[in-house]
Design an enzyme around this catalytic site. Structure first.
Site, PDB file in Angstrom:
ATOM      1  N   ASP A   1       0.877  -1.161   0.000  1.00 14.92           N
ATOM      2  CA  ASP A   1       0.000   0.000   0.000  1.00 14.92           C
ATOM      3  C   ASP A   1       0.928   1.228   0.000  1.00 14.92           C
ATOM      4  O   ASP A   1       2.125   1.092   0.262  1.00 14.92           O
ATOM      5  CB  ASP A   1      -0.860  -0.060   1.277  1.00 14.92           C
ATOM      6  CG  ASP A   1      -1.701   1.172   1.474  1.00 14.92           C
ATOM      7  OD1 ASP A   1      -2.410   1.560   0.529  1.00 14.92           O
ATOM      8  OD2 ASP A   1      -1.663   1.755   2.575  1.00 14.92           O
ATOM      9  N   LEU A   2       0.402   2.406  -0.287  1.00 18.15           N
ATOM     10  CA  LEU A   2       1.280   3.585  -0.349  1.00 18.15           C
ATOM     11  C   LEU A   2       1.177   4.453   0.912  1.00 18.15           C
ATOM     12  O   LEU A   2       2.093   4.489   1.733  1.00 18.15           O
ATOM     13  CB  LEU A   2       0.938   4.415  -1.599  1.00 18.15           C
ATOM     14  CG  LEU A   2       1.800   5.656  -1.820  1.00 18.15           C
ATOM     15  CD1 LEU A   2       3.250   5.297  -2.065  1.00 18.15           C
ATOM     16  CD2 LEU A   2       1.265   6.463  -3.005  1.00 18.15           C
ATOM     17  N   ASP A   3       0.006   5.099   1.061  1.00 17.39           N
ATOM     18  CA  ASP A   3      -0.160   6.024   2.182  1.00 17.39           C
ATOM     19  C   ASP A   3      -0.178   5.263   3.510  1.00 17.39           C
ATOM     20  O   ASP A   3      -1.001   4.374   3.699  1.00 17.39           O
ATOM     21  CB  ASP A   3      -1.465   6.810   1.997  1.00 17.39           C
ATOM     22  CG  ASP A   3      -1.786   7.692   3.186  1.00 17.39           C
ATOM     23  OD1 ASP A   3      -0.838   8.104   3.883  1.00 17.39           O
ATOM     24  OD2 ASP A   3      -2.968   7.964   3.425  1.00 17.39           O
TER      25      ASP A   3
ATOM     26  N   THR B   1       1.389  10.261   3.680  1.00 14.32           N
ATOM     27  CA  THR B   1       0.688  11.340   2.975  1.00 14.32           C
ATOM     28  C   THR B   1      -0.612  11.711   3.686  1.00 14.32           C
ATOM     29  O   THR B   1      -1.253  12.685   3.307  1.00 14.32           O
ATOM     30  CB  THR B   1       0.407  10.951   1.504  1.00 14.32           C
ATOM     31  OG1 THR B   1       0.083   9.574   1.456  1.00 14.32           O
ATOM     32  CG2 THR B   1       1.592  11.227   0.618  1.00 14.32           C
TER      33      THR B   1
ATOM     34  N   LYS C   1      -8.572   7.002   6.025  1.00 14.00           N
ATOM     35  CA  LYS C   1      -7.388   6.263   5.549  1.00 14.00           C
ATOM     36  C   LYS C   1      -7.797   5.091   4.675  1.00 14.00           C
ATOM     37  O   LYS C   1      -8.632   4.280   5.088  1.00 14.00           O
ATOM     38  CB  LYS C   1      -6.544   5.784   6.732  1.00 14.00           C
ATOM     39  CG  LYS C   1      -5.732   6.904   7.327  1.00 14.00           C
ATOM     40  CD  LYS C   1      -4.686   6.382   8.293  1.00 14.00           C
ATOM     41  CE  LYS C   1      -3.833   7.534   8.794  1.00 14.00           C
ATOM     42  NZ  LYS C   1      -2.986   7.128   9.911  1.00 14.00           N
TER      43      LYS C   1
ATOM     44  N   SER D   1      -2.538   0.640  -4.247  1.00 11.77           N
ATOM     45  CA  SER D   1      -3.006   1.821  -3.503  1.00 11.77           C
ATOM     46  C   SER D   1      -4.342   2.326  -4.031  1.00 11.77           C
ATOM     47  O   SER D   1      -4.661   2.146  -5.199  1.00 11.77           O
ATOM     48  CB  SER D   1      -1.948   2.924  -3.644  1.00 11.77           C
ATOM     49  OG  SER D   1      -2.471   4.179  -3.295  1.00 11.77           O
ATOM     50  N   ALA D   2      -5.104   2.982  -3.143  1.00 13.56           N
ATOM     51  CA  ALA D   2      -6.380   3.581  -3.561  1.00 13.56           C
ATOM     52  C   ALA D   2      -6.166   4.951  -4.200  1.00 13.56           C
ATOM     53  O   ALA D   2      -7.078   5.518  -4.793  1.00 13.56           O
ATOM     54  CB  ALA D   2      -7.286   3.742  -2.342  1.00 13.56           C
TER      55      ALA D   2
ATOM     56  N   LYS E   1     -11.117  -0.831  -1.634  1.00 15.01           N
ATOM     57  CA  LYS E   1     -10.873  -1.706  -0.482  1.00 15.01           C
ATOM     58  C   LYS E   1     -12.027  -1.508   0.500  1.00 15.01           C
ATOM     59  O   LYS E   1     -12.468  -0.373   0.645  1.00 15.01           O
ATOM     60  CB  LYS E   1      -9.556  -1.323   0.222  1.00 15.01           C
ATOM     61  CG  LYS E   1      -8.315  -1.438  -0.656  1.00 15.01           C
ATOM     62  CD  LYS E   1      -7.128  -0.752   0.026  1.00 15.01           C
ATOM     63  CE  LYS E   1      -5.938  -0.660  -0.928  1.00 15.01           C
ATOM     64  NZ  LYS E   1      -4.790   0.098  -0.396  1.00 15.01           N
TER      65      LYS E   1
ATOM     66  N   GLU F   1      -0.075  -3.362   4.615  1.00 16.98           N
ATOM     67  CA  GLU F   1      -1.212  -2.426   4.677  1.00 16.98           C
ATOM     68  C   GLU F   1      -1.326  -1.748   6.038  1.00 16.98           C
ATOM     69  O   GLU F   1      -1.071  -2.363   7.052  1.00 16.98           O
ATOM     70  CB  GLU F   1      -2.521  -3.208   4.465  1.00 16.98           C
ATOM     71  CG  GLU F   1      -3.225  -2.959   3.174  1.00 16.98           C
ATOM     72  CD  GLU F   1      -3.770  -1.553   2.969  1.00 16.98           C
ATOM     73  OE1 GLU F   1      -3.871  -0.779   3.929  1.00 16.98           O
ATOM     74  OE2 GLU F   1      -4.099  -1.245   1.829  1.00 16.98           O
ATOM     75  N   ASP F   2      -1.742  -0.482   6.025  1.00 12.04           N
ATOM     76  CA  ASP F   2      -1.942   0.213   7.313  1.00 12.04           C
ATOM     77  C   ASP F   2      -3.423   0.412   7.639  1.00 12.04           C
ATOM     78  O   ASP F   2      -3.733   0.856   8.741  1.00 12.04           O
ATOM     79  CB  ASP F   2      -1.263   1.595   7.305  1.00 12.04           C
ATOM     80  CG  ASP F   2      -1.982   2.572   6.400  1.00 12.04           C
ATOM     81  OD1 ASP F   2      -2.279   2.199   5.238  1.00 12.04           O
ATOM     82  OD2 ASP F   2      -2.269   3.693   6.832  1.00 12.04           O
TER      83      ASP F   2
HETATM   84  P1  B16 Z   1      -6.294  10.299  -3.887  1.00 15.71           P
HETATM   85  P2  B16 Z   1      -3.603   4.323   0.113  1.00 15.71           P
HETATM   86  C1  B16 Z   1      -5.392   6.334   0.059  1.00 15.71           C
HETATM   87  O1  B16 Z   1      -4.082   5.858  -0.161  1.00 15.71           O
HETATM   88  C2  B16 Z   1      -5.405   7.245   1.276  1.00 15.71           C
HETATM   89  O2  B16 Z   1      -5.128   6.516   2.454  1.00 15.71           O
HETATM   90  C3  B16 Z   1      -6.764   7.897   1.412  1.00 15.71           C
HETATM   91  O3  B16 Z   1      -6.783   8.772   2.517  1.00 15.71           O
HETATM   92  C4  B16 Z   1      -7.094   8.660   0.114  1.00 15.71           C
HETATM   93  O4  B16 Z   1      -8.379   9.270   0.173  1.00 15.71           O
HETATM   94  C5  B16 Z   1      -7.041   7.667  -1.063  1.00 15.71           C
HETATM   95  O5  B16 Z   1      -5.749   7.079  -1.113  1.00 15.71           O
HETATM   96  C6  B16 Z   1      -7.317   8.352  -2.391  1.00 15.71           C
HETATM   97  O6  B16 Z   1      -6.282   9.260  -2.659  1.00 15.71           O
HETATM   98  O7  B16 Z   1      -7.199  11.427  -3.504  1.00 15.71           O
HETATM   99  O8  B16 Z   1      -4.841  10.700  -3.987  1.00 15.71           O
HETATM  100  O9  B16 Z   1      -6.770   9.566  -5.108  1.00 15.71           O
HETATM  101  O10 B16 Z   1      -3.491   4.182   1.606  1.00 15.71           O
HETATM  102  O11 B16 Z   1      -4.593   3.373  -0.511  1.00 15.71           O
HETATM  103  O12 B16 Z   1      -2.252   4.293  -0.559  1.00 15.71           O
HETATM  104 MG    MG Z   2      -2.784   3.168   3.421  1.00 10.46          MG
END
Ligand code: B16
Ligand code: MG
Length: 218
Positions: free
Chosen positions: A9-11, A17, A45, A114-115, A145, A169-170
């Site tokens: 996962d990224l964030d 972030t 998140k 990542s999302a 997810k 994953e967090d």
């Molecule tokens: P964006 P992850 C997620 O990243 C974030 O945790 C979440 O807070 C955010 O709304 C989502 O990405 C979408 O991000 O606005 O940049 O498309 O944890 O799945 O890496």
């Molecule tokens: Mg995350």
């Protein structure tokens, strides 16, 4: 050597972030006279951008037109991108490069799962793009997810059976997605929150090289 698929996962796993999402959502919420706290940010998140705005509006008891919704999403993202544009390697979370390097030395396939629709930009900003054999992000999926779609696409791109994939994953939703996909789930964060994960570590400094080797062999 056996090949496993390692999906990150990224964030909250590679970079933090969440603090930039917080600043951008807070600015937007406050402009609508909606209060927005760090606790509420926690609940966003791993949640998609659309769903995040829906939640904030419902917390503030606000309904808006579809056009306004689209406009606010763009506004939030522009603000978020202004923070992201200043990121560099210093923002990579501790020991992530060590683990990525170990996996690379052992020729293990690595994917992002990542999302975020900004995942590619962020990986480039922190100079980690070249560590990934595949990238699956918010632009590639139709289901968020805890649906396992993001991780199943990653496994397919890596050409590895889902049961031979390991997910870092967090978020609770992300751990659930990995479990539904029949992958090994490794939670990064709090054991009490990520209790459904197969393993939980506070961060990558707690993940030893021996543990990585064992994951590859088992
Ligand atoms: P964006 P992850 C997620 O990243 C974030 O945790 C979440 O807070 C955010 O709304 C989502 O990405 C979408 O991000 O606005 O940049 O498309 O944890 O799945 O890496
Ligand atoms: Mg995350």
């Amino acid at each position: 050597m056996t090949k496993k698929g390692f999906i990150f996962d990224l964030d909250g796993v590679i970079v933090d972030t969440a603090k930039y999402h917080f600043l951008a959502w807070k600015k937007l919420a406050n402009s609508l006279n909606i209060d927005f706290t760090e606790e509420e940010n926690e609940q966003l998140k791993g949640v998609s951008r659309v769903r995040s705005l829906e939640k904030i509006l419902s917390w503030g008891n606000k309904t808006i037109s579809e056009d306004k919704f689209t406009e606010l999403m763009a506004k939030k993202n522009d603000d978020y991108l202004s923070h992201i544009s200043k990121m560099d390697e210093n923002e990579i979370l501790p020991d992530v490069p060590r683990v990525l390097n170990r996996l690379r030395e052992k020729q293990q396939p690595i994917s992002l799962g990542s999302a975020s629709k900004n995942a590619r930009t962020i990986l480039e900003r922190v100079n980690l793009r070249e560590h990934f054999n595949a990238i699956v992000d918010g632009n590639d999926v139709s289901k968020a997810k805890p649906d396992p779609e993001v991780f199943l696409i990653a496994a397919e791109l890596l050409n590895i059976n889902p049961k031979d994939c390991i997910v870092f994953e967090d978020s609770v939703a992300g751990v659930e997605a990995a479990n539904v996909a029949d992958m090994v789930s490794i939670g990064i964060g709090d054991k009490k929150i990520l209790r459904d994960a197969d393993y939980v570590f506070k961060d990558f400094t707690e993940i030893s090289d021996e543990f990585i080797i064992a994951l590859i062999k088992n």
